[in-house]
Design an enzyme around this catalytic site. Structure first.
Site, PDB file in Angstrom:
ATOM      1  CD  GLU A 190       1.449  14.528  30.727  1.00  0.00           C
ATOM      2  OE1 GLU A 190       2.350  13.719  31.028  1.00  0.00           O
ATOM      3  OE2 GLU A 190       0.733  15.033  31.653  1.00  0.00           O
ATOM      4  CD  GLU A 195      -3.054  17.510  35.232  1.00  0.00           C
ATOM      5  OE1 GLU A 195      -2.443  18.312  34.503  1.00  0.00           O
ATOM      6  OE2 GLU A 195      -2.445  16.569  35.860  1.00  0.00           O
TER       7      GLU A 195
END
Ligand SMILES: *[C@@H]1O[C@H](CO)[C@@H](O)[C@H](O)[C@H]1NC(C)=O
Ligand SMILES: *[C@@H]1O[C@H](CO)[C@@H](O)[C@H](O)[C@H]1NC(C)=O
Ligand SMILES: *[C@@H]1O[C@H](CO)[C@@H](O)[C@H](O)[C@H]1NC(C)=O
Ligand SMILES: *[C@@H]1O[C@H](CO)[C@@H](O)[C@H](O)[C@H]1NC(C)=O
Ligand SMILES: *[C@@H]1O[C@H](CO)[C@@H](O)[C@H](O)[C@H]1NC(C)=O
Length: 377
Positions: A190, A195
């Site tokens: 990932e 974020e």
């Protein structure tokens, strides 16, 4: 009185030191115990061991030293444009995720028809918007409507250029723009490009999550601040190995600047992320998506985040990555009490806030000008 100078220049009176030392006569005649021919077996073994230990220490120090200086060769690759996500068909290239949130969020991810009905995804000529429901009047007592989209296409390596106009933020939000192979997680890795959680006042976080055997405790060239260094999902409560950017890389400050461009280069030598403010976009990243000129990261200077392959085999840890954009609510990061009401000073409990503050989600939207993917020939 006899005076002389020693090496450090102090005057010493020789007669203040008493008589000269006497030597052991036996040692003088039969030879010193320091002479090897006089050593016993035990002494010889001891000396051999000591020499071996010394050599081992020198070798280990040399290996550690060269490992500390090891750094991949990021020489320029020749890129060409492979895919452009933009315009009114932006969302046609994505699947809408529509099952329970694996991150335990207080959210209902809706299918494409519901998203269109409530205008939670909207693709215009110039930009695409993905938002949390803030005015539909639907019951949010078991979680609020939101969207998570996953690109139908999967990638292996490439240069990903994300032109982002607005990033979502606000208490209870946990938005991300990331890449993963969700049905083979963590095996295929990932890569989190953007974020943040809640008020998102401390900048963007870029993070890798992997299986065991990927560490970033190595030489790196980056301007961001290093967080955890072990990318393994089993370490540090699955924090991943993260790098934090400055305040203007996410949230209100980022949005007030009209956003900017995140460029993520994923190649066998490593993964690097650059951020460019709207007014400092390099000339080799055309803002006009019809211009197929390929960017050259080797001209951009130091990255914001650098994840070299020194102690992480990038090609075996990252495969079949889709581009994913979503806005989670509460869940295992934003909703953790010590973060939600502690660090981020948000009111009440996270789920109450989501259920009861419809108007608070007006700013909780992504706006993307385009995504472009270039591959190396
Ligand atoms: C909605 O998603 C379904 C399943 O992926 C697809 O068949 C359909 O064409 C999509 N509809 C719209 C309007 O995008
Ligand atoms: C849907 O959202 C877009 C983007 O925010 C906006 O421009 C448009 O006016 C909205 N449409 C409706 C019907 O509210
Ligand atoms: C395309 O972009 C490049 C790099 O920014 C620029 O040099 C070139 O003039 C552009 N071409 C056109 C046709 O606008
Ligand atoms: C990647 O995707 C391809 C095509 O779906 C599949 O054949 C392959 O097994 C996948 N590789 C891994 C390592 O998951
Ligand atoms: C929301 O507000 C209502 C009425 O004020 C309250 O009863 C409820 O506990 C709150 N929280 C949730 C999650 O609905």
């Amino acid at each position: 009185m006899d005076r002389f100078q020693n090496k450090s220049g102090f005057a010493i009176e020789s007669d203040s030191y008493g008589p000269p030392p006497t030597y052991d006569r036996a040692q003088q005649t039969t030879g010193s115990k320091w002479a090897p021919k006089n050593w016993g077996k035990k002494t010889i073994i001891g000396v051999v061991i000591a020499v071996c230990v010394l050599i081992a220490v020198i070798i280990i120090a040399a290996v550690l030293g060269s490992r500390a200086n090891a750094y991949p060769d990021y020489s320029a690759l020749s890129y060409s444009l492979e895919d452009t996500y933009s315009g009114t068909d932006f969302f046609d290239n994505f699947e809408y995720f529509n099952t329970y949130d694996p991150s335990a969020g207080f959210v209902h991810y809706v299918p494409n028809t519901t998203a269109q009905q409530y205008n939670l995804t909207y693709a215009g000529q110039d930009s695409a918007v993905l938002r949390v429901d803030y005015d539909s009047g639907t019951d949010s007592s078991t979680g609020r409507f939101s969207v998570r989209v996953t690109s139908k296409k999967q990638y292996n390596n490439g240069l990903f250029v994300f032109d982002v106009i607005h990033s979502p933020y606000g208490c209870s939000t946990w938005p991300a723009l990331w890449l993963s192979d969700p049905s083979n997680w963590p095996d295929n890795g990932e890569i989190d490009v953007m974020e943040a959680v809640n008020k998102a006042t401390s900048g963007n976080q870029m993070t890798l999550h992997t299986t065991k055997g990927c560490k970033m405790d190595v030489k790196r060239k980056e301007t961001g601040s290093v967080l955890e260094k072990n990318c393994w999902n089993g370490a540090d409560d699955n924090s991943g190995c993260g790098v934090q950017g400055p305040k203007d890389t996410y949230g209100e400050t980022f949005n007030n600047n009209g956003g900017g461009i995140y460029a993520m280069e994923w190649r066998d030598e490593g993964i690097r992320v650059w951020f460019f403010n709207r007014d400092s976009i390099p000339s080799d990243i055309p803002t006009d998506v019809t211009n197929k000129t390929a960017p050259d990261p080797s001209t951009w200077g130091e990255a914001l985040a650098d994840f070299p392959n020194t102690d992480c085999d990038i090609s075996s840890h990252f495969r079949n990555q889709s581009i994913i954009a979503n806005i989670d609510l509460c869940g295992s990061w934003a909703g953790t009490k010590s973060i939600y009401s502690g660090e981020d000073e948000c009111p009440g409990t996270c789920t109450d806030f989501v259920a009861n503050n419809t108007a608070a989600f007006e700013k909780a939207y992504w706006e993307f000008a385009s995504f472009r993917v270039y591959t190396a020939s």
